[in-house]
Design an enzyme around this catalytic site. Structure first.
Site, PDB file in Angstrom:
ATOM      1  N   ARG A  84       0.844  -1.208   0.000  1.00 21.68           N
ATOM      2  CA  ARG A  84       0.000   0.000   0.000  1.00 21.68           C
ATOM      3  C   ARG A  84       0.876   1.252   0.000  1.00 21.68           C
ATOM      4  NH1 ARG A  84      -3.825  -0.138   4.866  1.00 21.68           N
ATOM      5  NH2 ARG A  84      -4.843   1.628   3.880  1.00 21.68           N
ATOM      6  N   ARG A 110     -10.129   2.342  -2.485  1.00 27.02           N
ATOM      7  CA  ARG A 110      -9.078   1.962  -1.527  1.00 27.02           C
ATOM      8  C   ARG A 110      -9.072   2.891  -0.328  1.00 27.02           C
ATOM      9  NH1 ARG A 110      -5.869  -1.613  -2.893  1.00 27.02           N
ATOM     10  NH2 ARG A 110      -5.995  -2.271  -5.043  1.00 27.02           N
ATOM     11  N   ASN A 126     -13.811  13.385  -0.638  1.00 24.29           N
ATOM     12  CA  ASN A 126     -14.414  12.112  -1.050  1.00 24.29           C
ATOM     13  C   ASN A 126     -15.926  12.291  -1.170  1.00 24.29           C
ATOM     14  OD1 ASN A 126     -14.553   9.280  -1.582  1.00 24.29           O
ATOM     15  ND2 ASN A 126     -15.198   8.917   0.525  1.00 24.29           N
ATOM     16  N   HIS A 128     -19.308   9.794  -0.792  1.00 26.13           N
ATOM     17  CA  HIS A 128     -19.713   8.454  -0.346  1.00 26.13           C
ATOM     18  C   HIS A 128     -21.215   8.299  -0.573  1.00 26.13           C
ATOM     19  CE1 HIS A 128     -19.518   4.737   1.876  1.00 26.13           C
ATOM     20  NE2 HIS A 128     -20.643   5.104   2.469  1.00 26.13           N
ATOM     21  N   VAL A 163     -12.383   5.665   8.287  1.00 23.79           N
ATOM     22  CA  VAL A 163     -13.079   5.215   7.071  1.00 23.79           C
ATOM     23  C   VAL A 163     -14.388   5.993   6.939  1.00 23.79           C
ATOM     24  CG1 VAL A 163     -14.166   3.250   5.907  1.00 23.79           C
ATOM     25  CG2 VAL A 163     -12.059   2.918   7.216  1.00 23.79           C
ATOM     26  N   ASP A 164     -14.468   6.869   5.938  1.00 23.54           N
ATOM     27  CA  ASP A 164     -15.678   7.670   5.677  1.00 23.54           C
ATOM     28  C   ASP A 164     -16.093   8.474   6.911  1.00 23.54           C
ATOM     29  OD1 ASP A 164     -15.779   6.582   3.083  1.00 23.54           O
ATOM     30  OD2 ASP A 164     -16.878   4.846   3.792  1.00 23.54           O
TER      31      ASP A 164
HETATM   32  C1  GAR Z   1     -20.097   6.444  -6.646  1.00 28.17           C
HETATM   33  O1  GAR Z   1     -21.441   6.172  -6.339  1.00 28.17           O
HETATM   34  C2  GAR Z   1     -19.345   6.824  -5.389  1.00 28.17           C
HETATM   35  O2  GAR Z   1     -20.118   7.492  -4.442  1.00 28.17           O
HETATM   36  C3  GAR Z   1     -18.954   5.464  -4.869  1.00 28.17           C
HETATM   37  O3  GAR Z   1     -18.583   4.740  -6.009  1.00 28.17           O
HETATM   38  C4  GAR Z   1     -19.373   5.181  -7.109  1.00 28.17           C
HETATM   39  C5  GAR Z   1     -18.430   5.434  -8.274  1.00 28.17           C
HETATM   40  O4  GAR Z   1     -19.105   5.502  -9.479  1.00 28.17           O
HETATM   41  N1  GAR Z   1     -17.891   5.569  -3.928  1.00 28.17           N
HETATM   42  C6  GAR Z   1     -17.737   4.729  -2.912  1.00 28.17           C
HETATM   43  O5  GAR Z   1     -18.480   3.794  -2.694  1.00 28.17           O
HETATM   44  C7  GAR Z   1     -16.536   5.040  -2.039  1.00 28.17           C
HETATM   45  N2  GAR Z   1     -16.582   4.279  -0.841  1.00 28.17           N
HETATM   46  P1  GAR Z   1     -18.364   5.959 -10.811  1.00 28.17           P
HETATM   47  O6  GAR Z   1     -17.102   5.123 -10.960  1.00 28.17           O
HETATM   48  O7  GAR Z   1     -19.371   5.685 -11.893  1.00 28.17           O
HETATM   49  O8  GAR Z   1     -18.045   7.430 -10.664  1.00 28.17           O
END
Ligand code: GAR
Length: 215
Positions: A84, A110, A126, A128, A163-164
Site C-alpha cells: 500500500r 481503496r 471524497n 460516499h 473510514v468515511d
Molecule cells: C459512486 O457512487 C461513489 O459514491 C462510490 O462509487 C461510485 C463510483 O461511481 N464511492 C464509494 O463507494 C466510495 N466508498 P463511478 O465510478 O461511476 O463514478
C-alpha cells in the site's frame, strides 16, 4: 497526534486550483466533473486522472479530455502494508510532478494510509453513497437496503484517518423505493452525486468552506 486539516488556497478563474481525480471504476462521477469544468470558466481544473487499475473504464474520460491519465495498480509481491505504501508513493510522485493542489476521490475504492492522509489532509475530498455516518464502507447500498431505511443519499466530506469519517461538507437525500435493488438504488444516488460533487468542489475551491465550519 493526528495531522491538522490544512485547506487549499482560495482559487480564482484566473488561477484555478489544480485537481487530481482518483477513480477505480467506470468514472461517471469523473465524467460529470469534467463536463462541469468545461461548461464555463471555473476556479478549478482537472490536471491528472489516476485509477488503481490499468483497465478502469473511467480512464477513457480522462484521456478523452486530453488530461494526463494513468492506471497505477498495486505493486505485486510485498507484504500488504508495504504494498500500500509503495502504491501510494507512486501516486504521490505523480501528484507532485503534475503540481496537484487538491485530490478528489471519485469512486476510489481503496482506504488511504494515515501517511498519505497526513500529507493531503484538508486537500483530500471524497464522495460516499450514503448519508454518513450511516452505512460507511464499501457496500453502502447493500447495507441501506438490508437496514430497511426509506431514505439514503450521498455525502461529500474531507478525508481523515478513519473510514468515511471526516468532516461533512454537504449531504443530499435520495428516496429508496419499494422495488429497489442495489443497482437501481446506485443509479438514483449517482444522478444526485453528479450535481452535488461538482457544486461542492466549486464552493470548496473558491474558499467557501472555512476551518470554523469544519469545527
Ligand atoms: C459512486 O457512487 C461513489 O459514491 C462510490 O462509487 C461510485 C463510483 O461511481 N464511492 C464509494 O463507494 C466510495 N466508498 P463511478 O465510478 O461511476 O463514478
Amino acid at each position: 497526534m493526528e495531522a491538522p486539516f490544512v485547506l487549499p488556497r482560495a482559487a480564482s478563474i484566473e488561477e484555478p486550483l489544480r485537481l487530481a481525480v482518483l477513480i477505480s471504476g467506470g468514472g461517471s462521477g469523473l465524467s460529470s466533473l469534467l463536463s462541469f469544468q468545461s461548461s464555463k470558466p471555473r476556479c478549478h481544473r482537472t490536471v491528472l486522472v489516476i485509477a488503481d487499475s490499468e483497465n478502469a473504464g473511467g480512464l477513457e474520460h480522462g484521456r478523452g479530455a486530453g488530461i494526463t491519465t494513468m492506471g497505477i495498480p498495486l505493486p505485486k509481491g510485498r507484504q500488504s502494508t508495504q504494498r500500500r505504501l509503495a502504491h501510494e508513493s507512486m501516486i504521490l510522485r505523480q501528484l507532485k510532478s503534475s503540481g496537484v493542489e487538491l485530490v478528489v476521490l471519485s469512486g476510489y475504492m481503496r482506504i488511504l494510509t494515515p501517511s498519505f492522509v497526513a500529507i493531503w489532509k484538508g486537500r483530500l475530498l471524497n464522495i460516499h453513497p450514503s448519508l454518513l455516518p450511516d452505512f460507511p464502507g464499501a457496500h453502502a447500498h447493500r447495507d441501506a437496503l438490508a437496514a430497511g431505511v426509506q431514505t439514503t443519499g450521498c455525502t461529500v466530506h474531507l478525508v481523515d484517518e478513519g473510514v468515511d469519517s471526516g468532516p461533512i461538507l454537504a449531504q443530499r437525500e435520495v428516496p429508496i423505493l419499494p422495488d429497489d435493488d442495489e443497482e437501481s438504488l446506485q443509479d438514483r444516488v449517482k444522478k444526485v452525486e453528479h450535481t452535488l460533487y461538482p457544486e461542492i468542489i466549486d464552493l470548496f475551491c473558491s474558499g467557501g468552506v472555512s476551518l470554523e465550519v469544519l469545527g
